[in-house]
Each structure stands twice: as C-alpha cells, then as structure tokens.
Design a protein around this motif. Structure first.
Motif, PDB file in Angstrom:
ATOM      1  N   GLU A 181      25.796  43.015  46.569  1.00  0.00           N
ATOM      2  CA  GLU A 181      25.562  43.111  45.131  1.00  0.00           C
ATOM      3  C   GLU A 181      26.186  44.369  44.538  1.00  0.00           C
ATOM      4  N   VAL A 182      26.076  45.471  45.274  1.00  0.00           N
ATOM      5  CA  VAL A 182      26.680  46.716  44.789  1.00  0.00           C
ATOM      6  C   VAL A 182      28.186  46.540  44.590  1.00  0.00           C
ATOM      7  N   PHE A 183      28.820  45.805  45.491  1.00  0.00           N
ATOM      8  CA  PHE A 183      30.277  45.613  45.399  1.00  0.00           C
ATOM      9  C   PHE A 183      30.648  44.957  44.064  1.00  0.00           C
ATOM     10  N   GLY A 184      29.810  43.996  43.665  1.00  0.00           N
ATOM     11  CA  GLY A 184      30.084  43.286  42.412  1.00  0.00           C
ATOM     12  C   GLY A 184      30.079  44.252  41.227  1.00  0.00           C
ATOM     13  N   THR A 185      29.180  45.210  41.263  1.00  0.00           N
ATOM     14  CA  THR A 185      29.136  46.169  40.153  1.00  0.00           C
ATOM     15  C   THR A 185      30.306  47.136  40.226  1.00  0.00           C
TER      16      THR A 185
END
Ligand code: MG
Ligand code: MG
Ligand code: MG
Ligand code: MG
Lengths: 463, 463, 463, 463
Positions: A181-185
């Motif tokens: 999820e962090v990667f998406g941000t």
C-alpha cells in the motif's frame, strides 16, 4: 545465517499458501529475474493440487533459457516438510474461504455497517483475525520446531494480528510483514513530481524517499522528498487542486474497478491531519468509518468502492483457468517484475545488499507514542541476517489515539484466541468504531451471527 | 514548607473564585470544624461583591463560639494580593458565564448531540476548555510569581485541561485536582456491603478501600474491599440483581433530580469492562456517547439525566438569595462536614497526618499504559509537603484506548490555546466521539457556532 | 484473599527457615502481642530439630495467659506441607552455613578486599547469591504449586537476588522484601529532632516521615519530616556538627560492638550526594568500597566495623543455648515488640488497616531512572490483598549509576544461576567495584577459590 | 531544506574552527573530490590568521583544473557572519590550548592516574568538558539565531558533552557527531576477512556491515558481517590467535607511534563481554581504567600508549610550517579522500543519496537500556533533510552499567556548566572510575589543581 557462496546456491524457501494464484506467481517471476539467488522453493498449501500446479508452473519458468534465477519448485504435503531447514518462510494464505469472507464483509451491511475491504479491522477484520490466529499459532510452532533461525515474511491479512500471533507464540521469531500500500502512495507522489517539478522521465516510486509511520493499512508519511525537493508543499498544492474532483492517472477508473479510487479520502485525511496517508482509500476509510463509510452515498461521494466478495469469487475462477493455462503451456507466465520487494529483502538479508524500506514489525520504540510490542509499520534497514526498524518518531496525538483503538482491538482478538476466551473477542468487536454505532443488542446479534458464519474455524473456542 | 507551631497559626489560603456560592461555603464549614488549623483566607473573584459577601459570611462563622477553627476572611481585588505568600491556593471558578455554558451544553443538541453535563469532554467540555486555558495560564504565572512553593488544589472543570495548563506554564507547580465523583461510588459500595454482608451500622465511604485508576470523571476501580472482604464478587451479584431496574437509595429520584441516576450506566460498564466505573452516570456516559447518549430515549432508558443549564441559572438565583441571608444574619450557615477532602489534604501536607486518597496528577507512570504527563486520577499518599501517586497499574487496553482519545483531545485543546492555533482546537473537536457522527460540514458548522458563542473569551486567539 | 471473620481465625503462615533462632522469635512475640490475628504457623527448616524446638517455644508462648495473640505452631518436614494453603509465607534462611559465609567474607581479604558484611553485594554477596538462587527457585515453584495467592515476605539476604529469583520463576508471585535498616536511620533522625527541636518525649521512628528510594542496603531519603518540620536543614546542621567525631547514642559503642558504627559513612555520603543514606554504615560502605573499604585503617578511620564470621559462629552457640532454655522453661521469651513490621503488614493485607511503609519490590516505575524490573526499595501502600509502590521519583544520576552497576551484577548472578552459566557469574564478579582493583588474573583466582569453597551448593552448575 | 538545482550550487557551509590544520584540509580535499556539490565555505576561528591561511589554501585548491568540486573559501571574523544562512555547520575546535590540555592529561599522573588520551572522560575529559560547554552554549545560541534549520556536524571532543550542550540550549537543533574510531575497527575486520576468508582484493571498510551501539569512544558491535559471512566466529578465532601477541598491520608500530596499538585491549574486551569493542585501544581503556590504566607497566603490557601532549605541541609546529607551505605554493595539498564521511553525509542530507552509517545522537530509544536523551552512537539513516537512528537494541547489562556511569558524569558536567555550579562538577569528578581510587582529600586536591590550571576558561563559574 552464515552462508558461503556454495550454500547460497541452496537457499531454501518455504512457501505457506504455495498454491496461491497471484502472490506465488509474483514471487516466481521476481526470483526468475534475480541472477544472484537460486535454490529450492517448497510449496505447501491445504489445497495440495493448487501447490502441485504451481510446482509445474515454477519449474517451467526455471527451464526457460532467458530466466537467470534458476529455482527448483516442489509441492509438499506437510508444514514440517516445507519448513524443515528453511532459510526463508513466506506466508500468504486466505484464512478460511470466500464463504467466510462473504460473511465478514457483507453480514454487517444489514446493520448499516459498510466495509470497503473487511480484512484488516472493523467487524470483518476482527472476525477474520479470530479465525486466523490458530493457523498462525500452528505456523509459529512449526517454525520454532523446524527452522527457528529462518526469516519469515508475512503477506496475509489481517497483518497485525498475524504477526502478533507469531511473536506471542515464538518471541524469538525473525518475522516481518510486507504490504504494497505504501508503494501506491509513493507512486502517487511521482505524479506530484511530474506535475509540479516538470520531471519528464519515468520516476521510480523508490526515488520517493519517505518516513513511514503508522499501522498496516493506516500508514502515514510525515516526510517525503524527491531528490533535493521536499514534497510536502507540493503535495499540499496537489491536494488543493484535486480535492473536489479527486485525482486518478486513468480518469474515471474508480467507477469501473473495485480496487481503484480517486484518492479523495487520502486528500481529505491530509487536510485533517497534515500528514500524507499512505495506503489505498479503501483501507484508510476503514479506520475512521464514521467519516467515510457511514452509508453507500458517502462512499460514492468520496469516490472509492466497497469491494464485493462476489467479485473475488468470480475472479478466482479466472485465476484457476489461468493457472491451468500456465501449467499446460497454453500461456506463458509474463516475466515482469511484480513490484513487490520480497526478493530484494531476501538478498539484503543474505548479505548481498543494504536496503531501507517499510515493513511491519513489533514496536521497539520506533514510534514512541504507540504501545511497545504493537505491530507497527515504519522503515527498517535490511542487512545480513538483520532487519532493524528506523526511528520514525511520534505520531500526532489524535492520529495515535485512533490507531491505539484499533491496536487494542486487534491485540484483544489475539488474546481472545490464545486464551480461548470468546468474551474478549466480543469486547474487541464492541469497541470497534464501525460497530459502536449499533445499539448493544444489535451489536451482539451481529457478533453472534458473524461468529456463527465462521464457526467451522472456531472449534478451538469450543464452538 | 517548614512551618513551626507559630507559623501554623498563620496559614495563608488563597481562594481563586472566592465569591463562589457553594464550594466556598463548603470550605468555610470544613475549616470551621477543624481545630488544628487557623489563619487567613484571601478571597479573590472577578465578582468582587460576591467575594466581599463571602468575607462577611466567613468571618461571622469564625466568630461563633462553637466554631473551633478560627479563620480570618479577606476579600481582595487582585490575583497578586490573593496569592502573595500563600501556603495553599484553591481554584474553583466558573470559566465564563452560564451564557457560554448554555452554548456548550445545548448548541450541539440541534445536531443531535446530547450531553449530560458538558463540562469535561465532548463538544461542550472541549470548547469550555478553550475558554479556560488562558485563565489558568494567568493563574500559573501569578502563582510562580507570588508563591511558587504553594500547594494548589483545583476543583474547576474541565479538570484535566485546567491542570495540564498549570503544569505546562509552570512545570514545578505543586498542583493536584480534586473531585468527589469517586466518593459517590464508594458510597454506592457501602450499600453493597449493607445488602450482602448484613452490616447494619452506618459505614463511612472511607472504609471502602479502592484502587483508583483512570481520568477524571471516567475513573475506575479494579480493586475494592471492605475490611477483610473483596467487594468484586459482591458487586457482580449486585449488578446482576439491579441491572435492569437500576439501584437508587431513594427510589425514583433520578426522575426528579437532574443530578441523580439509577446507576444503570455504571452497571452496564461493569458488564462490559469488568471494572467498577467510579463516577456519576452523567459523567461516565460522556466518554462513550455512542452507547448512552445517542438520543433522549436512550438517555431515559439508561435512567440518567441531561442537566439543563436553565436549571443552573435558576439555582444560582436561589444561591444568591441564600448568600444574602447568610451574610445578613437571616440564616445560619449549617455546620456540617462537606464530604470534601480539601481540609484533610491540607492537614496532611502540613505534616499533621498521613492520608491516602484519590487525586488528579500528571502521569509519572502510575498508570503505565496511559501517556506520561497526561492528567490521570489515582490514589496518592499525602504527607508533609508531599503528594505522591501510588502505582495504580495498567488499565484494560480497550478502556485505555477510549481514554487515550479523550486525553489526546484535551491535550490538543491545551496546545491550541497555548500556541493560539484555532485549527488544533478544531482537530480535537472533530476527533471527539460525540462529534464524529456528524458529517464533516455539519461538524465544522457546529464548531464555528460554538466558537462564536464563546468568542468573548477567545480574544487571545485573535477572534 | 476474601477472608470472613471466621477464616480470620484460621490464618495460615508458612515459615521457611522456621528453625531460625532470632527472626522466628521476633515473629512469635509480635504475633503474641497482636490481638486481632490468630491461626497456625507451620515451621519448616532443613534443620528439623530446630523447627521442632521453635514449635515448643511458640506453643508455650501461646499458652501464657497474658498473651493475646493465640497461635498454634507446628514443625513440618517438607516445603509442601508448610506451604499448602498458606495465606502468608515468611522466608528467613541462612543460605548455606557459616562455613560458606566465612569464605564469602574472608577469602577476599587475602587479596586486599575487605567487606563489612559480605551478604549483599561485593564478592561475598554475589557468591552467596549464586548459592541462594537455586533454593529460591525451589521455593517459588513450591509456592506456585501450593499457595499461588499467598503473600510472601522475604527477610533473607541478598534481598534483591532472592526476590528477583522468585519473580523470575513465578512472575505472578505476591512477594516483597523487608529490612529494618531504614528504621535505624529513622531512629537516628529522632535524635536530630531531639537535639534541634528540643522535643523531650520519646519519639517513635514511625513519626519520622520519609520518602525512601534506592536498593536494599543502599537506600536513601530525599525527604524527611517530623510533624510540620522539614528535617533536611536540621540533618545538615547535625552532619556538620558531628562529621569529624561521628554520632552515637552510646558513645564509643562502635569500638565494642561489631554491628555498631559512628555514622560517619552516613554523614560523608550526605556531604557527597545531598541525600540521607538510610542503612547502617557497614552496609552502605559495601556499595562504594573504593571510598570506605580500601583497607582496615580506612575502615577504622570511618568508625565502623568488619563483622567477622567467627563472631557469628560464637553467637550461634549462645542462641542454641538460649533456645534450649526457652524450650525447657528455664527462661521466658521476653514479650517485647521486635520493631519489625511483618505483623503490621499482614494485618493491613488482611484488610484490617492501611499502612504506608518501605519495602523491596520490582521496579514498576516507582524509581524512573532505575531499570524496570530491578528490585528496588521505596514506600508502598498496604491494604486488603494489596501492596502497591508509591512513586518515589528519580535518584540523582551519579547515585543511580552506582546502583545500576550493583543491580546489573545482582541480576547477572540470577541469570547465571537460572541459565546455569558460571561464566555469567564471573562477569558479574569482575564487574564488582571491590573486585575491579585486582589484576584480572588475581580476580579470576579469587573467583575460582570462592566458587570452590561453596561448591557443595553449586552442584546445579555442574561443579 | 528545499534546495533546487540552482540553490544546490550555493550551499553554504560554516566551519567553526576553520583555522584547523588537519580537519579543515580533510574537508577541503573531500569537497574538491565531490563533483555534485559546490558553494561557499565560511571559515571562522578565534585565530583569524589561521582561518585566513586556510582561505588561501582552499581557494587555491578550487582553482586547480583537476578539482571537480569548486568551492569559495572565505575567512570571517565573527560567528554570526559564519553562520548566517548556513546550510551546514561544521564544528571542529580545540577547546582551550595545549597548555590546558597538558594539565588535563598530565596533572593526574602525579596522583597515579594515567590517561591515554584525556579528552573524553576521566579527569581530563571531564575538566575539558567543563571548559567546552560555555563555548557550545555560544555556538547553539548563534545557530538558533542565524541558521536554525542548518545541519550541524560536530567533530570536537568530548563528543557527548559537546552535543548534549547543543541540545540543552537549542532542543530543535539538527546536530549529530562524527568520529572515525568505528572505521578503524571496521578496517581491522577487513584483516580478519583477508586472513580467514582468503579474500585477496582490497576490501573497503564500508563493506563490513556492523550494528553499532554504545557511547562515543566506547562503542561496540554486536553484529558484523562481510557479504554473506557472519564475522563473529571469525573474530573469535582471530582474537584467540592474536590475544597474547596482539595484532598490527605494521608490526611493532605501537612502540613507535603514540596513536598506534596492538589491539590487545580490544581483544581482551571481546573475551570479557563477547562484543567487538569498536574504538582505538587508547580510547577504550579510559572507560575501564581500573583494568588497563592502573600504571605505566600495565599500559605497556597491553601494548598501547599514553599520548603525551608534548607530542601534540611539537606536531602543531610541523603543521603550522606545512600550512605556510600549502598557502605559499611551496607544497600542494594532496588530493586523497580523507576517509571521513562528512561530505557523503551532506550529500545524503541534500537528498542526493541514502546513507546508513554510525553517528552520535541523543538516545530516542535506539539503545533501550541507556538513558533517554543521553548522547549515544549507533547507525542512522541519512536522507533528504533527515538523520534518523536505527534501532540498535540493548547492551549487555554490565557494559550498559559501565556506560551509564560515564554518561552520568558527562551529563553532570553539562549541568554543572549550565547551572554554573562547580560542586556538581566535583561530584562528576569524584564519581569517575579513575578518580575513585584516590582518597577523598587527594581527589579534591587534584580537582582543585586541575580547575585552577584551566581557570582562564572558567570565568563563567565565577572563578
Ligand atoms: Mg496490505
Ligand atoms: Mg468532578
Ligand atoms: Mg537487611
Ligand atoms: Mg573521536
């Protein structure tokens, strides 16, 4: 973990949930693309046939001449066989079936409680957790028995509950949890860079440096930079510009794809708390359901989706079909990097690299205003046989207080499961912010209903 | 504080809010009944006439032959005059007028938010806090200037916000906060003793030994005993017996007296959390408004009251009349002990006694799972020039998580006031569990309205 | 512990070390003098005959008409018999014999290391600890098995090591440790009161209120008062007046009595650290041996004594004789209060009183700059089934650093014993401030010698 | 710190101690070799002429065609001029002159106290600290005034005292401290790799991955690896092999070079504590003087040196001569990398890189069993405008206890200086493990003598 060059050729990976038709293929392609590693992957799954099919798919991949990472895949019939002597253990399972997940996500809807994912917190996540802990107790015990020095990477949700269970049962376990999820941000921030700094080349999300702090799926950045640029002022502008309409790379996708959103929840959370929320809107919303999940209209207004379990069921059919095609030469597994970091992490742990990235670990003080021992998500440094959290600092106290409630509920679920005390589970359930709006009698009725729907997995509670 | 016998005759008490028509008289009678102390009480109030009237009342009391504690009462016109050289400072004020309090309590009703008291937390308590902090900043500075070694006893609400402000401005202040809500629950336990142990004599609530832990007005017992008897099993029986109907010493009182209740909230909280909630139901309910304060019917069902500010306004008229009668010999101040502990505490601090009782103090670790520095309520030992918290232990994590949210909001209000940042106050307001149910736009509208209603006291924020 | 009036008549005390010829008699007389308690004391001792003799002595006492506290004494042959169903457990043993103690105290003298007591820290205390831990492991396991809810009072030295072992083996144990050294310093302060305040009546040491903080035998006061008087300025005068000569109630006693001193160490420590050292000089000196124990001349200069074990051996003979006389009607046990607090503590724990006094407990934060879990000595509040530390506050950092070294060494001894790792014990030994002056080879030689002298008790280490 | 590409050309470095004839040249050459940075270096020194000479040397360097990092050097006459608008501040000064240092190091010798360096802890380091704090108070205030967002790199000793003073005066300062002692131990480990793994190519010390924990000059590794190899078992073999004789790359150097040693102290500490001591033997010995510094013979036996200040004085003459030659074209500054990391760190902080390396920072929990706020040395992650410690974990408790004593003494010196309380400084001095062996009167005499020798710098204490 003192591997010589020779041993390096013989890395043993145990894959629990090795019949998986998504995560397993991602790992296979990443391993295929990595020239410095090789060894054996033992695939264990309660669906042995699925593991067997992945064995075929994996070995076919290894046999391709263009593949530089050569691995042997073996489906095995027991946990012990998979784990014995493993250097790494990957856990990526579905706890229960989509039938139980259907209840987790949709049973509360009759009571006016909507969940966008239902696998992390909220009534769905908590009940799912109650079903999951005994499985992780078994894993932890088997790891302790077979490969106490192995590094364990968890991908399963509810992340915090899974990891907490592992550490409770086997405190010396070397386990961490990964989530993209962090990667998406970070990717969203590359759009900010393009728009405001006029950068024209494609930017990797890894070029966006961030300080990560929070809990899985409710993770935040309080620093973000690209090269010499502080991204906070730029993100502020970006939020202001797109607040009403939202921002999507592919405009309107959120109305077609159950996993997409227009990032409006993220933008609103920035306005409220001043930090960059770093997970998909569907996940973020579940931690403050009273803001974004009060009813379907509100969800629509904020431009994200309630992902129906029917879709997952249908999608599974497609994946099964695909797995047959992959296994039978009808289709080739595409050789694209998955975007996941598991293989990079393994390389670093083997001593071949130093890596700084975000992971889920017990709080040893990296976030001083969350409870010690809670599973938190921050950056960590990966080196030889070592994963150490980086000091992330304090959260704003209101954000911390929101997290502490979920942490408390998740930990109560683990305790309820370990102590086999259904009443503790109910306490967690009643303390959930989505459930709190129900009158007590309704809340208890929903709890009983959901417990009943998943009772096949709760025999350990004497049900 | 090294008082000789001579000095002891000259104890100086500064009373901020010395025109008070209830708390001041309570102190006066308690002092009158205590033979070991004497000295001067300087009464300071923004309503000087009220202080002057109390001066008359106090001195009349001292002149009565049956009064053993002889004190001189002097109304003074400035804080500095009141505080200079004081040994003890008592603060008991109404922050603002009932007009502002009317807004605190009733403005949210239009939005469907009901408050039973509105002075501690929730929209009312937080806005009241924002108005109160600058007053306490002034007090803290004046105390530092005039009597840095004095002991400061706060009775004003919102307790936690008042004390936090004092400690932020003058970290070495010797301040604690007192509240009688715990006493009420001890009294309830004396009823349990009578009913289940057949004790026939009148039992003092001080004979009920308790371990106190929590935050003011959301305080709990995890141990309670009477002589050799553990009261937990008895209270459990008691709750089971009276759960549906409630328990009142004077049956039906709750329907006549805005301050009364049938203890049903207390009983329900015991069932939920396994600890004895130790405050009045009206206060307790405000910390979990989604359970007991969702609408008027729910309040009625749980058999407690929303105390209307009109009542307070009317009651004030009666008190003013009474004060005139007291001052003019038409009526005598009755010489009954107030039930408050201020005078006992002063005696102990002077070195004349050792006292163990509950007070509000900054958390130095007495409750390890609440934040350090938060104002918490536990037992403390009072001896010569010394008030030290007793280790109270951990709260159950769900209860702790509920408290941490309110602590966070209360501390944000203090920070907002000290940094003159209205936006921080709004963050606290939006994070309140009563407010969270409103759509963002409604919540902001309510905030603006309430701020506007109290803006006379918010000039310091540039309003 | 929910005792009815009936049960109260049947309190069961288990006395481990019940053949003791000093501590046991003290308890017996205190019990005899306390009218509110009665029951059975089961005496267990590895010297069964000694326990049997005490059974006789105790029962004779109970039969005296003037005795108000009637108890039945029974010598038993096993730990389990003593402990089964006990409400209180008292532990007061000599770990090993005087032969081993002789080595603890005197073996280091050949190396120039002098110890005034040798039972707490330093080479003697550490080796004694190594011998003691396995005994306490046995006690903890037997308590867990027989009376897990009993309150355990330890009098044995090394106090910290004994208690740490109990808590390591059975973390839920309700154990605390008592020592009268603090009382002695309170008594000294009554002399200060007499001299400087002209108080003529006899003052009880309990009238001296103190804040206690530190570790057993290196305990300190940072507050002390008598009635309304702060004793710190008076003690400062007192120290200045008597610094050179020392102060004794019976002048010159220190040259005749091995247990006496002229308090010069205490006075010097006050000058150095500004706090009142609250233990006998013999004990205090052992924590900073480089100041007061460098050689015999230095000891003499500071006017305290190195207590020879020969004296203890001789004294034991007298006690054995005395015990026979007591048992055979030749002599009466004198009915004087012992000055110990065990019986008062039991009364409070039974719910008959509230008591604030100093005890040894694991650090739960009562001394924030000592390690959590270390056994520390502070005040605690005793009430029904409850002993809770009072927040004592931080120590000056230099004092804390001196204590942390001893704490570390004592904890290493416990760890060495529990993990059966002699090397850890050697690490503790080498890190001791008395041992550090020896060249490494000498230090190791001394360690080996001392271990050898006590090896009868170290079979568990494979010796 | 939001630097655009343009601004990047204009980095401002303030160099306090810019007349330095060693550290300044190291920085100049490193800057000259770094193509990605450029800007201005303002040199401030109380010896303006020395700064001026370095201005000339630096600008000459920048003018060389082969130099890729072009910087402008300017000598300035005031702190404010140097600091105004600075992005980075480097502090590398000699606090006082060699005359005072002579006293620090050699005055204690008359009392039998030997110091190998005398600039960190021990009598020399503490007195040096007392002289240094007021200088750092001035720096901190000037930084707060001129460049509050600048990053401050300290190279001056006593490291912990310097940094503590900066943080006490300006808590939001972005300061860290660098020291190359750890690098030397990494280099030693490259020798282990060569000897036991047969690696033939030259290995960079940066390839040795370590977990660093401790305090400056008493720093330790509890993990060390080279590629896939755990170096602990190899180091153990290495220590066993070379324990008696010692190990030097250039054999016998320790008898010729005052800064060299045979690493015997390091090896012995490994045997004692099981961790790799990671500083030069001269520094390490000063933390446990009772082991390695009891007399000159012992020092010789352990094969390290007491560095005489005379040598430093003589060496300074050579450097002055060299500086004239560099400034006057007689000699060229050699363009070799210094081995220091300052420039790499600046690059990372500017956002051009991510760096993991060891630095000194206040303890935020990275070493949980050292006091919060103490200056500790661990790894940290350097990214854009960010330096965050990596969780290093707990130290063995005996090592921790040794460090806590020095931390306490160093912090007392800072407190003594800030509160202008010479008595606190004496407390620190008396608590030092090298001083403790002296009788009190001797210790006080030495303190007075050393204070007197440095009194020119202690006017702020009213001397
Ligand atoms: Mg995830
Ligand atoms: Mg109250
Ligand atoms: Mg003792
Ligand atoms: Mg250095």
């Amino acid at each position: 973990m003192n591997t010589t060059s020779e041993q390096q050729k013989q890395i043993n990976i145990a894959y629990i949930g090795g019949g998986s038709r998504g995560w397993a293929w991602r790992l296979m392609t990443d391993l295929a693309l990595e020239k410095d590693l090789s060894g054996t992957v033992r695939l264990y799954d309660i669906d042995f046939e699925a593991a067997k099919t992945n064995e075929v798919i994996g070995n076919k991949l290894s046999n391709k001449p263009e593949v530089v990472g050569k691995w042997q895949y073996v489906a095995v019939k027991s946990l012990d066989e998979a784990l014995y002597g493993a250097d790494f253990v990957i856990i990526s399972i579905l706890p229960g079936t989509f039938e139980e997940m259907y209840s987790d996500v949709h049973a509360p809807e009759k009571y006016g409680i909507y969940q966008s994912v239902g696998d992390t917190t909220g009534p769905g996540g908590l009940i799912r957790g109650l079903r999951t802990v005994p499985m992780y107790v078994e894993f932890a015990e088997a790891i302790k028995r077979n490969c106490p020095d192995a590094w364990v990477i968890n991908y399963t949700n509810p992340m915090a509950i899974c990891l907490k269970a592992l550490y409770e049962v086997f405190p010396k376990i070397k386990a961490f949890g990964c989530c993209h999820e962090v990667f998406g941000t970070q990717k969203l921030l590359t759009e900010v860079v393009k728009e405001f700094l006029g950068e024209e080349r494609e930017i990797s999300r890894r070029e966006i440096k961030v300080n990560v702090l929070g809990i899985n799926h409710f993770t935040w950045f309080d620093k973000a930079s690209y090269k010499t640029h502080d991204l906070f002022p730029l993100y502020k502008e970006f939020v202001n510009k797109y607040y009403e309409e939202g921002f999507e790379k592919t405009k309107g996708l959120w109305e077609k794809d159950y996993f997409a959103s227009a990032n409006r929840v993220k933008f609103d959370l920035f306005k409220r708390f001043g930090l960059i929320a770093a997970a998909g809107d569907r996940h973020l919303a579940e931690f403050v359901p009273y803001i974004y999940l009060t009813d379907k209209e509100t969800v629509y207004k904020w431009k994200f989706n309630l992902t129906p379990v029917e879709w997952r069921i249908k999608h599974r059919e497609e994946l099964i079909k695909l797995s047959k095609e992959y296994a039978s030469d009808q289709k080739e597994v595409p050789l694209n990097p998955s975007g996941e970091e598991g293989v990079m992490q393994m390389k670093a742990i083997l001593g071949l690299d130093t890596l700084v990235t975000n992971v889920n670990l017990p709080n040893m003080g990296q976030i001083p205003n969350l409870p010690i021992g809670a599973i938190v998500e921050t950056n960590a440094v990966f080196t030889h046989d070592d994963v150490r959290p980086v000091y992330a600092g304090k959260l704003p106290s209101d954000l911390a207080s929101i997290m502490i409630r979920h942490i408390s509920n998740q930990e109560l679920i683990v305790k309820a499961a370990l102590e086999k005390d259904l009443n503790l589970a109910k306490r967690a359930f009643l303390n959930d912010p989505a459930v709190e709006r129900l009158p007590q009698s309704k809340a208890e009725q929903l709890f009983d209903e959901m417990i009943n729907n998943t009772k096949k997995y709760l025999a350990y509670l004497g049900l």
